[in-house]
Design a protein around this motif. Structure first.
Motif, short mmCIF file in Angstrom:
data_model
loop_
_atom_site.label_atom_id
_atom_site.label_comp_id
_atom_site.label_asym_id
_atom_site.label_seq_id
_atom_site.Cartn_x
_atom_site.Cartn_y
_atom_site.Cartn_z
N GLN A 238 41.28 41.67 50.39
CA GLN A 238 40.80 40.72 49.38
C GLN A 238 40.23 41.44 48.16
O GLN A 238 40.44 41.01 47.02
CB GLN A 238 39.75 39.78 49.97
CG GLN A 238 40.21 38.98 51.18
CD GLN A 238 41.61 38.44 51.02
OE1 GLN A 238 41.86 37.59 50.17
NE2 GLN A 238 42.54 38.92 51.84
N THR A 239 39.53 42.54 48.38
CA THR A 239 39.00 43.29 47.24
C THR A 239 40.12 43.98 46.47
O THR A 239 40.08 44.07 45.23
CB THR A 239 37.97 44.34 47.69
OG1 THR A 239 38.60 45.31 48.55
CG2 THR A 239 36.82 43.69 48.43
N PHE B 259 43.18 42.98 45.95
CA PHE B 259 44.00 42.07 45.15
C PHE B 259 43.18 40.99 44.46
O PHE B 259 43.73 39.99 43.99
CB PHE B 259 45.09 41.46 46.03
CG PHE B 259 46.02 42.50 46.59
CD1 PHE B 259 46.97 43.10 45.78
CD2 PHE B 259 45.90 42.94 47.90
CE1 PHE B 259 47.81 44.09 46.28
CE2 PHE B 259 46.73 43.93 48.41
CZ PHE B 259 47.69 44.50 47.60
N SER B 260 41.88 41.22 44.39
CA SER B 260 41.02 40.29 43.67
C SER B 260 41.45 40.21 42.21
O SER B 260 41.63 41.23 41.54
CB SER B 260 39.57 40.78 43.75
OG SER B 260 38.71 39.93 43.04
N GLY B 261 41.65 39.00 41.72
CA GLY B 261 42.11 38.81 40.35
C GLY B 261 43.59 38.50 40.25
O GLY B 261 44.05 37.97 39.25
N GLU B 262 44.34 38.84 41.29
CA GLU B 262 45.77 38.50 41.31
C GLU B 262 45.91 37.00 41.47
O GLU B 262 45.14 36.37 42.18
CB GLU B 262 46.45 39.21 42.47
CG GLU B 262 47.95 39.02 42.51
CD GLU B 262 48.58 39.82 43.64
OE1 GLU B 262 49.33 40.75 43.35
OE2 GLU B 262 48.31 39.51 44.81
N ASP B 263 46.91 36.43 40.81
CA ASP B 263 47.03 34.98 40.89
C ASP B 263 48.48 34.54 40.84
O ASP B 263 49.31 35.18 40.20
CB ASP B 263 46.27 34.31 39.73
CG ASP B 263 45.78 32.92 40.10
OD1 ASP B 263 44.91 32.42 39.40
OD2 ASP B 263 46.27 32.34 41.08
N ASP B 264 48.76 33.46 41.53
CA ASP B 264 49.99 32.71 41.37
C ASP B 264 49.70 31.28 41.78
O ASP B 264 48.56 30.92 42.05
CB ASP B 264 51.16 33.32 42.17
CG ASP B 264 50.94 33.30 43.67
OD1 ASP B 264 51.60 34.07 44.35
OD2 ASP B 264 50.11 32.51 44.17
N GLU B 265 50.73 30.43 41.85
CA GLU B 265 50.47 29.02 42.08
C GLU B 265 49.94 28.71 43.47
O GLU B 265 49.44 27.61 43.71
CB GLU B 265 51.74 28.19 41.82
CG GLU B 265 52.87 28.44 42.79
CD GLU B 265 53.88 29.44 42.26
OE1 GLU B 265 55.08 29.18 42.41
OE2 GLU B 265 53.47 30.45 41.68
N ASN B 266 50.02 29.63 44.41
CA ASN B 266 49.56 29.38 45.77
C ASN B 266 48.31 30.17 46.14
O ASN B 266 47.89 30.16 47.29
CB ASN B 266 50.68 29.73 46.76
CG ASN B 266 51.94 28.94 46.50
OD1 ASN B 266 51.87 27.77 46.16
ND2 ASN B 266 53.09 29.57 46.63
#
Length: 590
Positions: free
Chosen positions: A43-44, A46-53
């Motif tokens: 979680q740390t 990839f914190s800040g990564e985003d997509d629709e899910n």
């Protein structure tokens, strides 16, 4: 004498049982420690990564994606896999054998992606790291702290893009890139951000309407800071990225199509098959299965054509469907409203087929215009079913029921939040997505629509069959392109001759398969696994078979490899078809 031997044997048996119980407890504790620590670390990372899910919390930065960080992640997951190797699944009990199988598959998949250096090709014809940022921009924000974190993310875009550019250059240098033919027009979404001035920029979206709990003076200050970040950080980063994509990537990208044409291509494609199907099938076996399924579905489509009263050939019927205006919406509102009506009809039936339903509802919204030209016909997930209203003559109404069942309920917008709400599962099962299971369930949901009587006319039924044919064709086309050397035109022709997809959809879909090896295989193979598991349970249980209990059993898993699904259904049969929620009093609705 015999009594003494008996007492000694019993004592020895108790000692052995005690040792085994201790070993089991120790294995369970070590396993829990491994996945708890790694999940928190993940979680740390990839914190800040985003997509629709994405389910994660908003961060004030974007992930590190540089080569040194990628090498560190590879070492970390290799170490985690070694730790898992030291635990025997036979020493685990309760739900942990399933947890172990699911978690091990996750780690093997993550490690394979690192070893294949997938981070050197961080986009495809469907999805890109720069468009994913737009999903953060479209999310509502609750307080001033959320806005401040978002502004800090905007300031981090130049660093993030610079690292991605370095990675893509490394991929180009070793012949690891997207095929050039799939890149046409994909730069437009970058140019759109550059061209949108002032408050019309995508990244200004959250500031157009801010929560009343934020004082007016604070809102003004945040808006000024956002405009500054967009003008001085975001737009220059997009300008630099656009120059790289147009002047380097699009000119140097490979001219071949097949995954097997890339470095160590055969092993790479096999690893992609493994990732997306969770099975060890060869390309040859998948291609052969696809041909068999296409032939079978074709005969059902021929019968449905006769049911419509149409007198021409199969090809003439497809031409009729693609060209007659009555089959297409006249406005975006018509398409959206028809989908809404279909989804509401499902609401009235779903309780007859699934016992436990998620609390989270979903909205139906159009695909954002910056994504729509190259996006799929629809996309569903937690809280949202996005419907593509771009190029309405390519959005047939006869396929809308199947599309809605797949993307909304009982498909993605039901399965994914139900998994997230399952408190009894570890987080690595609640918040991760395995394509073979998730897409398999969504395609099975289309099939379930037959039982739910959602296909009102022979044209609707043909639309459903065409969607089944579309996914069966993917088995043929994906392996055809990446293993057998098919051309883009050959793949398009195969889709055109066997499905009722529009020309626009055929072009975007084939480009998606070319740019995303193996992903297209997950749908039909996943559906077959669920259909086969249901048939096995129905045969074994006879009158004891309860469809709601079966569906609850499948959905209670979260998202798992297909062999784990098969094992869980075997247990469902051994337990006389009892629902996993039979003892908690919450079978109807959680």
């Amino acid at each position: 004498m015999n009594a003494w031997i008996t007492r000694l044997t019993c004592a020895a048996g108790i000692a052995v049982c005690a040792i085994q119980a201790h070993a089991s407890d120790d294995a369970g504790k070590r396993f829990h420690a491994i996945y708890t620590q790694e999940w928190a670390w993940r979680q740390t990372q990839f914190s800040g990564e985003d997509d629709e899910n994405q389910q994660g919390e908003q961060a004030d930065h974007l992930p590190q994606v540089d080569a040194a960080t990628q090498a560190m992640r590879e070492r970390h997951w290799a170490d985690v896999l070694q730790q898992l190797d030291a635990i025997s699944a036979k020493d685990l009990h309760g739900d942990d054998p399933i947890n172990y199988a699911v978690y091990r598959n996750q780690i093997e998949t993550l490690l394979a992606a690192q070893r294949n250096r997938m981070w050197q090709m961080p986009f495809n014809s469907d999805t890109a790291f720069w468009t994913n940022l737009g999903f953060t921009a479209r999310k509502p924000m609750r307080d001033a702290a959320s806005y401040r974190r978002y502004i800090q993310q905007l300031h981090d875009i130049p660093r993030y893009f610079d690292e991605q550019i370095v990675n893509m250059r490394a991929g180009l240098a070793r012949g690891f890139s997207l095929p050039r033919v799939t890149l046409t027009g994909r730069d437009q979404s970058i140019a759109d951000v550059i061209d949108a001035k002032g408050d019309g920029n995508l990244f200004y979206t959250p500031f157009k309407k801010m929560p009343d709990i934020i004082p007016a003076a604070e809102q003004t200050k945040l808006r000024i800071e956002a405009r500054d970040a967009i003008q001085n950080a975001v737009i220059p980063a997009y300008v630099k990225l656009l120059g790289f994509i147009r002047n380097e990537y699009m000119k140097q990208a490979r001219t071949t199509l097949a995954a097997e044409a890339m470095p160590d291509g055969k092993a790479f494609y096999q690893s992609q098959i493994r990732e997306y199907t969770t099975l060890d099938m060869t390309p040859e076996a998948i291609h052969s299965l696809g041909l068999q399924e296409v032939a079978q579905i074709h005969s059902s489509m021929e019968q449905t054509i006769r049911d419509t009263g149409f007198k021409g050939s199969f090809a003439e019927f497809l031409h009729y469907l693609r060209t007659d205006p009555k089959f297409y919406p006249k406005s975006a509102d018509e398409l959206l409203k028809n989908a809404s009506w279909l989804a509401k009809r499902v609401d009235g039936k779903i309780g007859q087929y699934i016992g436990r339903l998620p609390r989270q509802r979903f909205a139906i919204e159009p695909v954002p215009p910056d994504l729509a030209p190259f996006y799929t016909g629809g996309r569903g997930g937690p809280g949202l079913y996005m419907l593509n209203t771009y190029d309405l003559p390519s959005r047939p109404l006869y396929s809308l029921a199947a599309l809605t069942l797949h993307e909304s309920s009982p498909g993605h917008a039901l399965q994914m939040p139900l998994a997230a709400e399952h408190q009894g599962l570890p987080d690595f099962r609640r918040y991760t997505y395995i394509s073979a299971f998730g897409e398999g369930w969504a395609l099975y949901s289309e099939k379930l629509g037959v039982e739910m009587e959602m296909y009102d006319t022979p044209y609707d039924r043909f639309g459903y069959l065409s969607y089944q044919m579309w996914r069966a064709c993917r088995l043929v086309v994906d392996t055809g392109i990446h293993h057998l050397g098919w051309s883009r035109e050959q793949a398009q022709t195969y889709m055109r001759e066997n499905t009722a997809l529009s020309e626009h959809e055929i072009e975007t879909e084939v480009d998606r398969y070319i740019a995303w090896p193996g992903q297209a295989l997950s749908y039909y193979l996943g559906e077959l696994a669920i259909v086969d598991a249901r048939a096995k349970a129905e045969k074994a249980l006879g009158e004891k078979f309860d469809l709601r209990a079966f569906h609850d059993t499948v959905l209670s898993l979260g998202s798992v490899p297909l062999p784990v699904l098969q094992q869980r259904v075997d247990r469902f049969i051994a337990e006389d078809g009892v629902s996993p929620y039979a003892d908690d009093g919450k079978g109807e609705r959680e």
